[in-house]
Motif scaffolding. Structure first.
Motif, PDB file in Angstrom:
ATOM      1  N   SER A 118      50.777  49.185  37.002  1.00  0.00           N
ATOM      2  CA  SER A 118      50.595  48.162  35.788  1.00  0.00           C
ATOM      3  C   SER A 118      50.489  47.166  35.407  1.00  0.00           C
ATOM      4  CB  SER A 118      51.122  49.821  34.035  1.00  0.00           C
ATOM      5  OG  SER A 118      50.329  48.900  33.251  1.00  0.00           O
ATOM      6  N   GLN A 119      51.676  46.609  35.793  1.00  0.00           N
ATOM      7  CA  GLN A 119      52.385  45.088  35.931  1.00  0.00           C
ATOM      8  C   GLN A 119      51.149  44.429  36.736  1.00  0.00           C
ATOM      9  OE1 GLN A 119      56.329  45.729  36.446  1.00  0.00           O
ATOM     10  NE2 GLN A 119      56.565  45.458  34.304  1.00  0.00           N
ATOM     11  N   GLN A 177      47.696  44.167  35.088  1.00  0.00           N
ATOM     12  CA  GLN A 177      47.954  43.097  33.882  1.00  0.00           C
ATOM     13  C   GLN A 177      47.888  41.718  34.674  1.00  0.00           C
ATOM     14  OE1 GLN A 177      47.354  44.204  30.712  1.00  0.00           O
ATOM     15  NE2 GLN A 177      46.869  41.921  30.757  1.00  0.00           N
ATOM     16  N   LYS A 178      48.713  41.592  35.290  1.00  0.00           N
ATOM     17  CA  LYS A 178      48.857  40.292  35.526  1.00  0.00           C
ATOM     18  C   LYS A 178      47.330  39.695  36.336  1.00  0.00           C
ATOM     19  CE  LYS A 178      51.989  37.077  38.395  1.00  0.00           C
ATOM     20  NZ  LYS A 178      52.495  36.932  39.221  1.00  0.00           N
ATOM     21  N   ALA A 235      44.493  40.905  35.784  1.00  0.00           N
ATOM     22  CA  ALA A 235      44.030  40.431  34.195  1.00  0.00           C
ATOM     23  C   ALA A 235      43.370  39.226  34.188  1.00  0.00           C
ATOM     24  CB  ALA A 235      43.988  41.577  33.083  1.00  0.00           C
ATOM     25  N   ASP A 236      44.983  39.124  33.380  1.00  0.00           N
ATOM     26  CA  ASP A 236      44.757  37.444  33.421  1.00  0.00           C
ATOM     27  C   ASP A 236      45.182  36.385  34.152  1.00  0.00           C
ATOM     28  OD1 ASP A 236      46.738  38.914  31.471  1.00  0.00           O
ATOM     29  OD2 ASP A 236      48.120  39.127  31.596  1.00  0.00           O
ATOM     30  N   TYR A 264      37.671  41.339  33.469  1.00  0.00           N
ATOM     31  CA  TYR A 264      39.159  41.505  33.375  1.00  0.00           C
ATOM     32  C   TYR A 264      39.938  42.276  31.965  1.00  0.00           C
ATOM     33  CZ  TYR A 264      42.208  39.881  28.865  1.00  0.00           C
ATOM     34  OH  TYR A 264      43.411  40.490  28.131  1.00  0.00           O
ATOM     35  N   GLU A 265      38.377  42.898  31.555  1.00  0.00           N
ATOM     36  CA  GLU A 265      38.528  44.387  30.406  1.00  0.00           C
ATOM     37  C   GLU A 265      38.569  45.447  31.742  1.00  0.00           C
ATOM     38  OE1 GLU A 265      35.887  42.967  26.395  1.00  0.00           O
ATOM     39  OE2 GLU A 265      35.327  44.159  28.271  1.00  0.00           O
ATOM     40  N   LYS A 292      42.224  45.573  32.573  1.00  0.00           N
ATOM     41  CA  LYS A 292      43.346  46.306  31.531  1.00  0.00           C
ATOM     42  C   LYS A 292      43.403  47.213  31.433  1.00  0.00           C
ATOM     43  CE  LYS A 292      43.881  43.936  26.778  1.00  0.00           C
ATOM     44  NZ  LYS A 292      45.855  43.531  27.333  1.00  0.00           N
ATOM     45  N   PHE A 293      42.214  47.161  31.741  1.00  0.00           N
ATOM     46  CA  PHE A 293      42.100  48.995  31.397  1.00  0.00           C
ATOM     47  C   PHE A 293      42.416  49.868  32.213  1.00  0.00           C
ATOM     48  CE2 PHE A 293      37.471  48.341  29.174  1.00  0.00           C
ATOM     49  CZ  PHE A 293      37.890  47.271  27.490  1.00  0.00           C
ATOM     50  N   SER A 300      44.777  48.666  33.858  1.00  0.00           N
ATOM     51  CA  SER A 300      46.680  48.879  33.695  1.00  0.00           C
ATOM     52  C   SER A 300      46.787  49.333  33.058  1.00  0.00           C
ATOM     53  CB  SER A 300      47.150  47.345  32.513  1.00  0.00           C
ATOM     54  OG  SER A 300      48.151  47.489  32.764  1.00  0.00           O
ATOM     55  N   CYS A 301      46.272  50.414  31.691  1.00  0.00           N
ATOM     56  CA  CYS A 301      46.493  51.481  30.726  1.00  0.00           C
ATOM     57  C   CYS A 301      46.610  52.533  31.323  1.00  0.00           C
ATOM     58  CB  CYS A 301      45.798  51.016  29.516  1.00  0.00           C
ATOM     59  SG  CYS A 301      45.900  49.282  28.603  1.00  0.00           S
TER      60      CYS A 301
END
Length: 198
Positions: free
Chosen positions: A64-65, A68-69, A71-72, A104-105, A108-109, A111-112
């Motif tokens: 997940s991390q 997320q990274k 995505a950022d 990006y989304e 992010k999705f 990652s969740c």
């Protein structure tokens, strides 16, 4: 003009042969990318299989991390990525930026979702013999995912294959469209920076 290498086993590798990538508005070559042969594909698949043995043990929070990274970093490099999409796919700026936001989304999705991949319990007492019994299943990584993506969404369709594979603990070998490969190579840079293991 930038010349790229291919990303195999967490390393940037030369394949020997290069493919010209042209800007769709001008017809000019703006990048050269590796043209992979059978031995390159074998190396990629074998590397992904070797990596899978360890990556499948990676905890959900770590996957997940990483996602997320990534995505950022996509968001941080949005103008650069959108510019490449404009050049190699011939998309207007508005649609290229939109695709980067969607990429990006998607990460992010994913990652969740990496933290929500779990099994389920099933009561078995609908049958007399199932009284006081419960069945269950768990979800486990499958292995090496092969992904081939088209030219029309060079970031988002790649993201829709790469991000879920990582989220679920799989490794992946990606073959992007030969007309729009640079965006996928930038994504490989981003994933490496995000901490994706080799």
């Amino acid at each position: 003009m930038q010349t790229y290498k291919t990303f195999i086993g967490g390393k940037w590798v030369e394949t020997g042969k290069l493919l010209d990538v042209t800007e769709k508005y001008t017809g000019e070559v703006f990048a050269k990318v590796p043209l992979c042969d059978t031995s390159s594909v074998d190396l990629a698949v074998n590397s992904a299989q070797e990596a899978f043995d360890e990556f499948k043990k990676t905890p959900a929070y770590t996957r997940s991390q990483i996602l997320q990274k990534a995505a950022d970093l996509i968001l941080k490099r949005k103008d650069e990525i959108a510019t490449v999409i404009c050049k190699e796919a011939g998309k207007a700026w508005k649609y290229s930026i939109g695709e980067v936001i969607r990429g990006y989304e998607t990460f992010k999705f994913a990652s969740c979702e990496a933290m929500r991949i779990h099994g389920e319990t099933v009561p078995l007492d609908a049958s007399v013999s199932g009284t006081n019994r419960v069945g269950y299943y768990i979800r486990v990584p499958m292995g090496v995912i092969a992904a081939i993506t088209p030219f029309n969404f060079p970031l988002n369709l790649v993201a829709h294959k790469v991000a879920p594979a990582i989220a679920s603990g799989n490794t992946i070998v990606l073959k992007p469209a030969s007309t729009t490969p640079v965006t996928a190579l930038i994504l490989a840079e981003i994933l490496q920076e995000a901490g994706l293991p080799e």
